[in-house]
Write a protein that holds these residues in place. Structure first.
Motif: not given
Length: 498
Positions: A169-174, A319-323, A334-339, A382-391
């Protein structure tokens, strides 16, 4: 694409989403650069440029009022009226965010995202005509554009939740940060178009590009792997197995009470408010800042405004690739990556704003810190945009509608603040106040996210509690699609024994 084609269907989807967001931002900001050429320049003796920053700006890039006077529309709009024009896009933009997510859940992202962009594109063709009819008509068209375009962003999360495995998701959301490339191309191209053909052609050419994109989107995109007629069986099975049961086939009622009382949801909302406030401040007002304070001409202003958005796209993807590596290798939760992402996006962007406030007449420092402020915002994918799908994959579109709708408030407040602070006083000191306000919003919202954010799948993602149960305040946590599916099977076995 045939089923035997080696190109993954979700790769094709990434490119079309990427270009779709590029079109979305082209529609949003083409007026920002065109407005610089549309407004009649003030006499040189009344300009702050000559007293503060003219000596530090390269002569080749300075605004030549006499040379540009023939290119402009001659509109005598004040800074406050220009603020109204720039902010009008966002007046109703926030209002259609949640409906956009709900419509996508019901009718699909293909229809909602596609038509949202296409209708906004058609309105582009009207802008030159209504501009000459009257200021109020231009504001009405921009207001309509903003309202229709507001449905686009939140609708995309519905498709992301149905197409993309959790650890991708992190990479796709880019792809969402295609908006940055759209902004970069728009700013750079518009400067050339205005200089060569006139400001009216900015809107005509934008309209043509948008129409071509919609035709491609309509043919190649489908709302889920199951509906796609050309996807390979191998890819379809991989996606469905990775997602498990996190996305419900049925459309349960939205658990509004649980959503509105969820701290993880509000942490994302505040993160978006801060990040978008900073982004809109420099994106919407950047062209005017470089022209009015540093005296850059229209072509140079376009290229200067484009550079930071390219940096944003590059940073977002790197950064998304690194995440994704951190997640796949279990180096960080995953939580710490988003933070970490929001610490960079909001707090880091706030630091750049403070530095920009004190760049003074040094145009090199202004460019560096502006590029840093916009570039580092790419971490939001990688942060808020991906986190919304996570939760909550089931309600990700609605959650993004809430977050973007709240964030859009900065889209019309920020230009008004700039207009009020800089009317008849485009000084470095006044722009310092603009950047300090943005920095305050960014840093405070960044710390809120770091304190309260979570990336665990929330119990209310499925109100029927088929795979997520809330018992004595505890929640079922999942780390990836495989674990999700295992937990589903376990819970279903328990249910059958009962």
């Amino acid at each position: 694409m045939s089923k035997d084609n080696c190109i993954l269907t979700r790769t094709v989807l990434w490119y079309l989403v990427f270009t779709g967001f590029a079109i979305n931002y082209m529609i949003r900001i083409n007026l920002n650069i065109a407005l610089v050429a549309m407004v009649k320049p003030k006499p040189a003796q009344n300009s702050t440029i000559t007293s503060e920053c003219i000596a530090t700006t390269p002569k080749a890039n300075l605004t030549d009022v006499s040379a540009e006077r023939e290119e402009i529309g001659g509109f005598e709009w004040t800074e406050y009226q220009q603020g109204l024009i720039l902010g009008a896009f966002f007046w109703l933009h926030w209002l259609t965010q949640i409906p956009g997510g709900m419509l996508a859940n019901k009718y699909g992202t293909k229809m909602v995202f596609g038509l949202s962009n296409f209708v906004s594109v058609l309105l582009c063709f009207l802008i030159p005509t209504v501009s000459f009819i009257g200021l109020e008509y231009l504001i009405i068209v921009r207001l309509l554009q903003g309202a229709v375009a507001g449905c686009a962003w939140p609708s995309m999360h519905s498709m992301t939740a149905r197409w993309i495995p959790p650890n991708e998701r992190s990479r796709f959301v880019t792809a969402y940060v295609g908006s940055s490339v759209g902004a970069a191309v728009t700013f750079a191209l518009c400067g050339v178009i205005i200089h060569t053909f006139g400001w009216e052609y900015v809107f005509y050419i934008s309209g043509v590009f948008g129409t071509l994109w919609y035709a491609t989107w309509y043919f190649f995109v489908f709302d889920s792997p199951i509906e796609h007629p050309r996807i390979s069986e191998k890819e379809k099975e991989y996606i469905l197995d990775s997602l498990g049961q996190s996305v419900s086939k049925e459309k349960p009622p939205v658990p509004w009470k649980a959503i509105l009382t969820s701290l993880p949801v509000w942490s994302n909302i505040f993160a978006q408010i801060g990040g978008l406030w900073g982004l809109f401040t420099v994106t919407t007002n950047g062209p005017m800042f470089f022209k009015s304070v540093h005296g850059w001409n229209i072509t140079s202003t376009g290229f200067l405004s484009a550079l930071p958005h390219l940096a944003r796209m590059i940073f977002a993807y790197a950064f998304s690739a690194y995440a994704d590596y951190l997640l796949t290798a279990n180096k960080m939760s995953r939580t710490n990556v988003r933070k970490l992402a929001i610490a960079l996006c909001n707090i880091g962007q706030g630091a750049c704003m403070i530095a920009m406030a004190y760049s003074g007449c040094n145009y090199t420092l202004a460019i560096v810190f502006l590029t840093g402020a916009i570039g580092i915002h790419g971490a939001t994918s990688t942060g808020a945009l991906a986190n919304l799908v996570d939760i909550s994959p089931n309600y990700a579109s609605i959650l993004l509608g809430m977050a973007n709708g709240s964030g859009a408030i900065g889209g019309f407040i920020s230009p008004l603040i700039v207009g009020l602070l800089t009317t008849n006083n485009n000084s470095v000191e006044q722009w310092q106040k603009v950047f300090w306000i943005a920095a305050g919003v960014l840093i405070s919202t960044g710390f809120f996210f770091i304190t309260f954010a979570k990336s665990d799948l929330q119990w209310w993602n499925n109100p029927n509690n088929r795979y997520a149960e809330k018992s004595n305040g505890s929640e079922l946590h999942t780390l990836n699609g495989k674990e999700e599916k295992e937990n589903v099977d376990q819970l279903e076995n328990v249910d059958s024994k009962r």
